[in-house]
Design a protein around this motif. Structure first.
Motif, PDB file in Angstrom:
ATOM      1  N   GLN A 106       0.800  -1.013   0.089  1.00 19.92           N
ATOM      2  CA  GLN A 106      -0.598  -0.024   0.044  1.00 19.92           C
ATOM      3  C   GLN A 106       0.968   0.786  -0.068  1.00 19.92           C
ATOM      4  OE1 GLN A 106      -2.482  -0.875   3.579  1.00 19.92           O
ATOM      5  NE2 GLN A 106      -3.789  -1.529   2.099  1.00 19.92           N
ATOM      6  N   LEU A 107       1.810   1.102   0.705  1.00 15.73           N
ATOM      7  CA  LEU A 107       2.972   2.431   1.006  1.00 15.73           C
ATOM      8  C   LEU A 107       3.349   2.521  -0.437  1.00 15.73           C
ATOM      9  CD1 LEU A 107       4.694   1.821   4.257  1.00 15.73           C
ATOM     10  CD2 LEU A 107       3.240   3.754   3.796  1.00 15.73           C
ATOM     11  N   ALA A 108       3.759   1.349  -0.600  1.00 18.72           N
ATOM     12  CA  ALA A 108       4.281   1.397  -2.818  1.00 18.72           C
ATOM     13  C   ALA A 108       3.080   2.119  -3.682  1.00 18.72           C
ATOM     14  CB  ALA A 108       5.097   0.338  -2.680  1.00 18.72           C
ATOM     15  N   HIS A 109       2.116   1.238  -3.601  1.00 16.75           N
ATOM     16  CA  HIS A 109       1.129   2.135  -4.431  1.00 16.75           C
ATOM     17  C   HIS A 109       0.852   3.457  -4.535  1.00 16.75           C
ATOM     18  CE1 HIS A 109       0.367  -2.165  -5.450  1.00 16.75           C
ATOM     19  NE2 HIS A 109       1.530  -2.215  -6.071  1.00 16.75           N
ATOM     20  N   SER A 110       0.915   3.509  -3.686  1.00 17.81           N
ATOM     21  CA  SER A 110       0.420   4.980  -2.735  1.00 17.81           C
ATOM     22  C   SER A 110       1.725   5.699  -3.025  1.00 17.81           C
ATOM     23  CB  SER A 110       0.050   5.361  -1.496  1.00 17.81           C
ATOM     24  OG  SER A 110       0.385   4.645  -0.655  1.00 17.81           O
ATOM     25  N   GLY A 111       2.596   5.684  -2.757  1.00 17.57           N
ATOM     26  CA  GLY A 111       4.012   6.980  -3.134  1.00 17.57           C
ATOM     27  C   GLY A 111       3.814   7.312  -1.751  1.00 17.57           C
ATOM     28  N   LEU A 112       3.347   7.239  -0.486  1.00 16.67           N
ATOM     29  CA  LEU A 112       3.703   7.496   0.957  1.00 16.67           C
ATOM     30  C   LEU A 112       4.317   6.783   1.892  1.00 16.67           C
ATOM     31  CD1 LEU A 112      -0.409   8.079   1.643  1.00 16.67           C
ATOM     32  CD2 LEU A 112       1.391   9.806   0.198  1.00 16.67           C
ATOM     33  N   TRP A 113       5.383   7.439   1.270  1.00 13.57           N
ATOM     34  CA  TRP A 113       6.609   6.235   1.991  1.00 13.57           C
ATOM     35  C   TRP A 113       7.297   7.999   2.557  1.00 13.57           C
ATOM     36  CZ3 TRP A 113       8.011   1.427   2.297  1.00 13.57           C
ATOM     37  CH2 TRP A 113       7.378   0.970   1.010  1.00 13.57           C
ATOM     38  N   HIS A 114       7.574   8.867   2.554  1.00 15.84           N
ATOM     39  CA  HIS A 114       7.608  10.356   3.490  1.00 15.84           C
ATOM     40  C   HIS A 114       6.859  10.158   4.158  1.00 15.84           C
ATOM     41  CE1 HIS A 114       4.522  12.024   1.147  1.00 15.84           C
ATOM     42  NE2 HIS A 114       4.706  11.693   0.390  1.00 15.84           N
ATOM     43  N   ASN A 115       7.698  11.654   4.887  1.00 14.36           N
ATOM     44  CA  ASN A 115       6.581  12.739   6.164  1.00 14.36           C
ATOM     45  C   ASN A 115       6.420  13.614   5.766  1.00 14.36           C
ATOM     46  OD1 ASN A 115       7.398   9.703   7.654  1.00 14.36           O
ATOM     47  ND2 ASN A 115       8.906  10.531   7.926  1.00 14.36           N
ATOM     48  N   GLN A 116       5.977  13.823   4.483  1.00  9.27           N
ATOM     49  CA  GLN A 116       5.622  15.149   4.631  1.00  9.27           C
ATOM     50  C   GLN A 116       4.470  15.326   4.951  1.00  9.27           C
ATOM     51  OE1 GLN A 116       8.176  16.786   2.597  1.00  9.27           O
ATOM     52  NE2 GLN A 116       9.063  15.723   3.300  1.00  9.27           N
ATOM     53  N   LEU A 117       4.403  16.889   5.623  1.00  5.97           N
ATOM     54  CA  LEU A 117       3.066  17.271   5.608  1.00  5.97           C
ATOM     55  C   LEU A 117       2.099  17.270   4.436  1.00  5.97           C
ATOM     56  CD1 LEU A 117       4.122  19.319   8.840  1.00  5.97           C
ATOM     57  CD2 LEU A 117       3.445  16.755   8.990  1.00  5.97           C
ATOM     58  N   VAL A 118       0.492  17.082   4.572  1.00  7.15           N
ATOM     59  CA  VAL A 118       0.035  17.766   3.058  1.00  7.15           C
ATOM     60  C   VAL A 118      -1.455  18.422   3.435  1.00  7.15           C
ATOM     61  CG1 VAL A 118      -0.707  17.229   0.768  1.00  7.15           C
ATOM     62  CG2 VAL A 118       0.886  15.635   2.267  1.00  7.15           C
ATOM     63  N   MET A 119      -1.256  19.204   3.085  1.00  6.15           N
ATOM     64  CA  MET A 119      -2.766  19.827   2.779  1.00  6.15           C
ATOM     65  C   MET A 119      -3.283  20.522   1.502  1.00  6.15           C
ATOM     66  SD  MET A 119      -3.706  23.233   5.550  1.00  6.15           S
ATOM     67  CE  MET A 119      -3.266  22.383   6.980  1.00  6.15           C
ATOM     68  N   ASP A 120      -4.335  20.120   1.369  1.00  5.27           N
ATOM     69  CA  ASP A 120      -5.109  20.602  -0.331  1.00  5.27           C
ATOM     70  C   ASP A 120      -5.622  22.375  -0.415  1.00  5.27           C
ATOM     71  OD1 ASP A 120      -7.837  20.575   0.664  1.00  5.27           O
ATOM     72  OD2 ASP A 120      -7.857  18.609  -0.209  1.00  5.27           O
ATOM     73  N   THR A 121      -6.013  22.419  -1.201  1.00  2.25           N
ATOM     74  CA  THR A 121      -6.475  24.194  -1.759  1.00  2.25           C
ATOM     75  C   THR A 121      -7.795  24.020  -1.206  1.00  2.25           C
ATOM     76  OG1 THR A 121      -6.245  22.801  -3.835  1.00  2.25           O
ATOM     77  CG2 THR A 121      -4.507  24.216  -2.893  1.00  2.25           C
ATOM     78  N   ARG A 122      -8.289  23.008  -1.502  1.00  2.00           N
ATOM     79  CA  ARG A 122      -9.762  23.323  -0.785  1.00  2.00           C
ATOM     80  C   ARG A 122     -10.413  24.236   0.749  1.00  2.00           C
ATOM     81  NH1 ARG A 122      -9.146  17.611  -1.854  1.00  2.00           N
ATOM     82  NH2 ARG A 122     -10.167  16.805  -3.468  1.00  2.00           N
TER      83      ARG A 122
END
Length: 448
Positions: A288-304
């Motif tokens: 699941q990590l490999a397919h999603s690309g979420l290996w990293h520890n970046q914080l994420v917020m979108d523009t909604r």
């Protein structure tokens, strides 16, 4: 659930919410019981509220100014927003970016904001390092993600603006770079990356601040709500708790989104408590990590308009948050964690079937002009509030600024420090306006 727009009673010695943070080993290892206040006392300064703002203020007053300071918390240290948030240590506060601040106040004032935000980030880092706080600090990086292709150019322009006007090297990531380096998000079309933001365990951080405050001489009491307070005829204030009377020369309100109804009307009418809700999933598999690309520890917020925010936790779970119910009585309705999980899998279809292991909610305080205030509201009475859900780093700085105000020191000439929060017009209708904004936000995020 406690609702500060409705309830005058915040509770006594309430346990932490059933959050992921409260179950972590680092919190359980360092949690320190604080006694309730059971005898009358006299002290220089009383700080009401055991979150980042109050703990930082108490620490600064005791360590840097040698003041006799007493902190009173109704429930547990970090019980409010400081122990419930997503742990995003961000550059900024409120809801206005530097371009908006520049347009509203001028470029020089916006540069002052930028410097203050840098100081806030630095202060959090200094506190973590000097206090040796084990708060699961992650590697740096924060992604502001365009959830629509039409918003990509705006992020590119923001990167250029920050680089040219502020010397801040924000990085613009087009869709391909974002996909290759950070995520396989079906609703991500580009991003703006900030290199100096990072994630922490927010409750562990609050407990670390508390330990630092006590080690420098501040007196901390939990399970000690302030039932009433008034000015003393001889000067100062008299506060009544369930088992004791407290007399002090100065009073600091560090309650923000957890200010009980009618506790201090000028502050109550100037904040709109808004629920934010968080889920934490079961641990992702390597696939699941490999397919999603979420290996990293970046914080994420979108523009909604009604933003989603997320991050990978140290044990490979995904924390995912967004706006929740309008009223506290509805906060535990199962529809809200279901919506968040659906939003997560809409972004990452390869995570379909992942389970929600934790769900909780907390109040953030929104101001009418999208900016917080740190102020002396009356002689010897101070408060900081209105962080608009972006307060982890700035609330620590606000505690420092409150301590300086208590000592009569001048603060930077920024709108943050030039008066109290403005009251909402027709405050009784705040939640009607909130519901209307939510309807507009859903329409805007989908169609505009």
């Amino acid at each position: 659930m406690y609702d500060p727009l409705v309830d005058s009673d915040i509770g006594v010695a309430m346990p932490y919410p059933a959050s992921y943070w409260a179950t972590t080993e680092v919190v359980n290892r360092h949690a320190t019981p604080y006694n309730k206040l059971s005898t009358d006392i006299d002290t220089d300064v009383v700080v009401i509220g055991g979150g980042y703002t109050g703990l930082s203020c108490a620490y600064q007053l005791a360590s840097h100014f040698s003041r006799e300071v007493t902190l009173l918390e109704a429930n547990q240290i970090g019980w409010g927003c400081s122990g419930r948030n997503a742990g995003f240590v961000l550059r900024g506060t409120g809801r206005l970016g530097l371009a908006q601040l520049s347009e509203k106040f001028g470029l020089d004032i916006a540069k002052g904001f930028h410097q203050e935000y840098s100081a806030a980030l630095a202060l959090v880092g200094q506190m973590i390092d000097s206090g040796n706080i084990d708060c699961q600090r992650q590697q740096t990086g924060y992604l502001k993600v365009a959830h629509k292709a039409a918003l990509v150019e705006s992020l590119r322009q923001q990167a250029t603006y920050l680089q040219q006007q502020f010397g801040y090297q924000a990085e613009f990531l087009p869709a391909q770079a974002l996909t290759e380096r950070y995520m396989q998000n079906s609703q991500a079309y580009g991003a703006l990356r900030f290199d100096d933001c990072y994630g922490v365990n927010p409750l562990a951080l609050a407990l670390g601040y508390a330990r630092m405050a006590t080690e420098t001489g501040a007196k901390l009491y939990s399970a000690t709500p302030v039932l009433s307070w008034q000015r003393s005829r001889s000067g100062g204030f008299v506060l009544q708790t369930p088992e004791a009377t407290v007399r002090c020369k100065q009073l600091v309100l560090a309650t923000n989104g957890y200010t009980p109804n009618r506790f201090y009307p000028a502050l109550n009418k100037a904040c709109l408590p808004v629920l934010s809700s968080i889920i934490v999933t079961s641990p992702l598999t390597e696939q699941q990590l490999a397919h999603s690309g979420l290996w990293h520890n970046q914080l994420v917020m979108d523009t909604r308009a009604l933003k989603y925010y997320y991050r990978k936790l140290p044990d490979n779970r995904i924390l995912f948050g967004g706006r929740s119910a309008v009223y506290g009585k509805d906060a535990e309705q199962p529809v809200y964690p279901r919506r968040l999980l659906q939003a997560l899998t809409n972004c990452f279809p390869m995570l379909e079937g992942v389970c929600t292991d934790y769900h909780w909610s907390g109040w953030v305080a929104v101001s009418i002009d999208d900016l917080p205030r740190v102020c002396q509201a009356e002689p010897d009475l101070f408060y900081a509030a209105g962080y608009c859900g972006s307060g982890l780093s700035f609330s620590t700085q606000a505690g420092k600024r409150l301590a300086q105000l208590c000592m009569g020191q001048a603060l930077p000439a920024l709108p943050l420090y030039q008066g109290p929060l403005k009251p909402f017009p027709l405050p009784a209708l705040r939640r009607v306006g909130q519901q209307a904004y939510y309807q507009w936000g859903r329409f805007s995020d989908r169609f505009l």
